[in-house]
Scaffold this motif. Sequence first.
Motif, PDB file in Angstrom:
ATOM      1  N   SER A  24       3.516   6.701 -15.564  1.00  0.00           N
ATOM      2  CA  SER A  24       3.693   5.497 -14.768  1.00  0.00           C
ATOM      3  C   SER A  24       4.052   5.878 -13.335  1.00  0.00           C
ATOM      4  N   LEU A  25       3.537   5.127 -12.368  1.00  0.00           N
ATOM      5  CA  LEU A  25       3.850   5.388 -10.978  1.00  0.00           C
ATOM      6  C   LEU A  25       5.262   4.924 -10.659  1.00  0.00           C
ATOM      7  N   TYR A  28       7.993   2.224  -5.032  1.00  0.00           N
ATOM      8  CA  TYR A  28       7.921   2.814  -3.705  1.00  0.00           C
ATOM      9  C   TYR A  28       8.185   1.767  -2.634  1.00  0.00           C
ATOM     10  N   VAL A  29       8.436   2.248  -1.422  1.00  0.00           N
ATOM     11  CA  VAL A  29       8.516   1.395  -0.243  1.00  0.00           C
ATOM     12  C   VAL A  29       7.419   1.825   0.718  1.00  0.00           C
ATOM     13  N   GLN A  30       6.968   0.874   1.522  1.00  0.00           N
ATOM     14  CA  GLN A  30       5.969   1.180   2.537  1.00  0.00           C
ATOM     15  C   GLN A  30       6.077   0.126   3.629  1.00  0.00           C
ATOM     16  N   THR A 114      10.209   5.984  -4.022  1.00  0.00           N
ATOM     17  CA  THR A 114       9.548   6.992  -3.195  1.00  0.00           C
ATOM     18  C   THR A 114       9.063   6.344  -1.905  1.00  0.00           C
ATOM     19  N   LEU A 115       8.802   7.178  -0.913  1.00  0.00           N
ATOM     20  CA  LEU A 115       8.206   6.710   0.335  1.00  0.00           C
ATOM     21  C   LEU A 115       6.701   6.681   0.150  1.00  0.00           C
ATOM     22  N   GLY A 116       6.134   5.520   0.150  1.00  0.00           N
ATOM     23  CA  GLY A 116       4.700   5.390  -0.043  1.00  0.00           C
ATOM     24  C   GLY A 116       4.317   5.502  -1.503  1.00  0.00           C
ATOM     25  N   ARG A 117       3.211   4.884  -1.814  1.00  0.00           N
ATOM     26  CA  ARG A 117       2.689   4.919  -3.180  1.00  0.00           C
ATOM     27  C   ARG A 117       2.136   6.303  -3.468  1.00  0.00           C
ATOM     28  N   GLN A 118       2.576   6.883  -4.528  1.00  0.00           N
ATOM     29  CA  GLN A 118       2.138   8.230  -4.884  1.00  0.00           C
ATOM     30  C   GLN A 118       0.666   8.240  -5.263  1.00  0.00           C
ATOM     31  N   THR A 121      -4.199   6.923  -0.937  1.00  0.00           N
ATOM     32  CA  THR A 121      -4.515   7.236   0.452  1.00  0.00           C
ATOM     33  C   THR A 121      -4.194   6.086   1.393  1.00  0.00           C
ATOM     34  N   SER A 122      -3.902   4.907   0.868  1.00  0.00           N
ATOM     35  CA  SER A 122      -3.689   3.747   1.728  1.00  0.00           C
ATOM     36  C   SER A 122      -2.226   3.393   1.939  1.00  0.00           C
ATOM     37  N   SER A 123      -1.306   4.157   1.412  1.00  0.00           N
ATOM     38  CA  SER A 123       0.101   3.855   1.555  1.00  0.00           C
ATOM     39  C   SER A 123       0.575   4.211   2.961  1.00  0.00           C
ATOM     40  N   VAL A 124       1.309   3.324   3.585  1.00  0.00           N
ATOM     41  CA  VAL A 124       1.694   3.509   4.981  1.00  0.00           C
ATOM     42  C   VAL A 124       3.199   3.651   5.106  1.00  0.00           C
ATOM     43  N   ILE A 125       3.634   4.781   5.678  1.00  0.00           N
ATOM     44  CA  ILE A 125       5.066   4.956   5.948  1.00  0.00           C
ATOM     45  C   ILE A 125       5.331   5.197   7.429  1.00  0.00           C
TER      46      ILE A 125
END
Length: 135
Positions: A24-25, A28-30, A114-118, A121-125
């Motif tokens: 499971s993922l 996260y925050v973004q 976590t910072l950004g979705r693991q 490629t589209s997760s923005v921090i």
Amino acid sequence: MVMACFMWACEADPDEGLPSFDNSLPLYVQLGSTNDIEAEEGDEVAITVEVPEVIYSDVIVQWEVTGDISNTGSVTIAEGDLSNDVIVIIPDDGQATGGGTATFTLTSVDNGLTLGRQNATSSVISTIIEWTDND
């Protein structure tokens, strides 16, 4: 007639034949937007920090601004909320300097997020803030 369908992100344990949620993922925050920010000297810029689903405890996210301006701080996403805004003030130096550029970056988060979705490629921090001179 009632029909139900259940789906989850798991794999069957080959020894037990039971579902395992090990893949499971993590939560996260973004940033709420992938767009760069355009502003003018003296503006207050709101940058949204978000979580993908309701979390039942406060989440504290550290951030920093680097470049032609610099600052650090934290923002709290309150229990039960999905987002909160960070306000970055673009200083007005009173001179015709031509504007500037800075980068806003999420640097850390608590509560096991976590910072950004693991593995995405589209997760923005981070985002770029560009501003023009108002003089």
